[in-house]
Design an enzyme around this catalytic site. Sequence first.
Site, mmCIF file in Angstrom:
data_model
loop_
_atom_site.group_PDB
_atom_site.id
_atom_site.type_symbol
_atom_site.label_atom_id
_atom_site.label_comp_id
_atom_site.label_asym_id
_atom_site.label_seq_id
_atom_site.Cartn_x
_atom_site.Cartn_y
_atom_site.Cartn_z
ATOM 1 C CG ASP A 112 -4.808 -0.708 1.316
ATOM 2 O OD1 ASP A 112 -4.959 -1.246 2.433
ATOM 3 O OD2 ASP A 112 -5.749 -0.436 0.553
ATOM 4 C CG ASP A 310 -6.902 -2.744 5.824
ATOM 5 O OD1 ASP A 310 -5.996 -2.312 5.089
ATOM 6 O OD2 ASP A 310 -8.111 -2.505 5.616
#
Length: 418
Positions: A112, A310
């Site tokens: 992430d 992201d």
Amino acid sequence: MSGRVCFILAWVAVTLRARGESVLAPDRGSEESESFSIRLKRQRRPKAISLSQRAEAHHRLKKTGTSTKLLRGKPSLSHAAERRPSRASQASEYFGMLRIGTPPQEFQVVFDTGSGNLIIPSKECKSEACRMHRRFDSKKSSTAVEVAFADTPDGEVKPSGDRDVVTITFGTGEISGLFMKDHICIGDICTHGDFIAVTEETDQPFSLVPFDGIFGLGLPQMSEAPHFNVLDCMIRDKVLKNNIFSVYLAADDNDESEISFGQIATSRMASELFWVPVSNPGYWQVEMQDVVVGEAAQKLCKGKCQVAVDTGTSLLAGPSEIVSALNDILGVKEDCANFDDLPDLGFLIGGHTLKLSPDDYVDRTGRTCSVALMTMDVPPPKGPLFIFGDPFLRKYYTVYDRENLKVGFALSAGVSKQ
């Protein structure tokens, strides 16, 4: 998230292997340094999550014996004021295996770029969501150390029991936990660093997902302290051939996705790579000059837009004012009557227009269509901020250069296979 949201989660099975593909970054020169890739496989699920770290809801508490005292919260990183759900159904989560401790305990984690810590459920967590996943048992690791305070990452917990307790809120869900230190390995590539051992987590979304934890690949500004940033720990220990990682998310289920550490896999690119400097460290965030519809720049940004790339978010998002304007400009009809006539939607970044087709930016469910953009308002200096999650990452191969603080973009090779 709204119950009407129908995004896709991905179950990922991984195979670790060293790769010998060409590298476009300077060699560190260490004989022990490595480059390696984690292959990812997808399994579709009907729920959406966002693991973007929301630091305005991030705080630490000091635990003294059996009591707890509130401490100063960390400075806000995202200042996200608002997120309205879209009905998009085309996003995924990608995750893979890592090992912690001696002997190693295996966990599946999301890689992430929108958060900055390694977060793993601990054996002490009794939440239902924790019990459904693998949990780290510090008593079974001979190298595990309980860390008292983030500001002293090598300081063990004293007999008094005084220590920090941290709570972090994400775009979807919240966790609380304690600090630990141990060996952390992906394949044969190992480092040592601090991580958050979860003692409590919300049922939504964590009880619904098959992965155990989160491997934060954000920049150190998003981490509890320097030793909590595992990427920087790898760089410190010189275990990577190059101080980069790259992400390829396949658009076709028959193709394999992967994240590569220490290298750029040129076979995953269908165009030349171009670089854009990080504009505001924390997120891997770059400046965006404008939004383009068809071939026409819309002058919606006025030189002020930002984009956070992201990998932990299964959606696209943007400022409410711009998203509203785009809805009007694109004119997507709810009954999909004009779907075949819709223009490309582009984003002007680093002098290049990164285009998404209607298949990428429109949620088409049966005979119903809508623009697949959530609204999220972030004030300056971080915003106005767009979030480019999985729908964008399936179209573009991305490279994250930690040493030179820049992000590379290229058209994904998977697009040319469609």
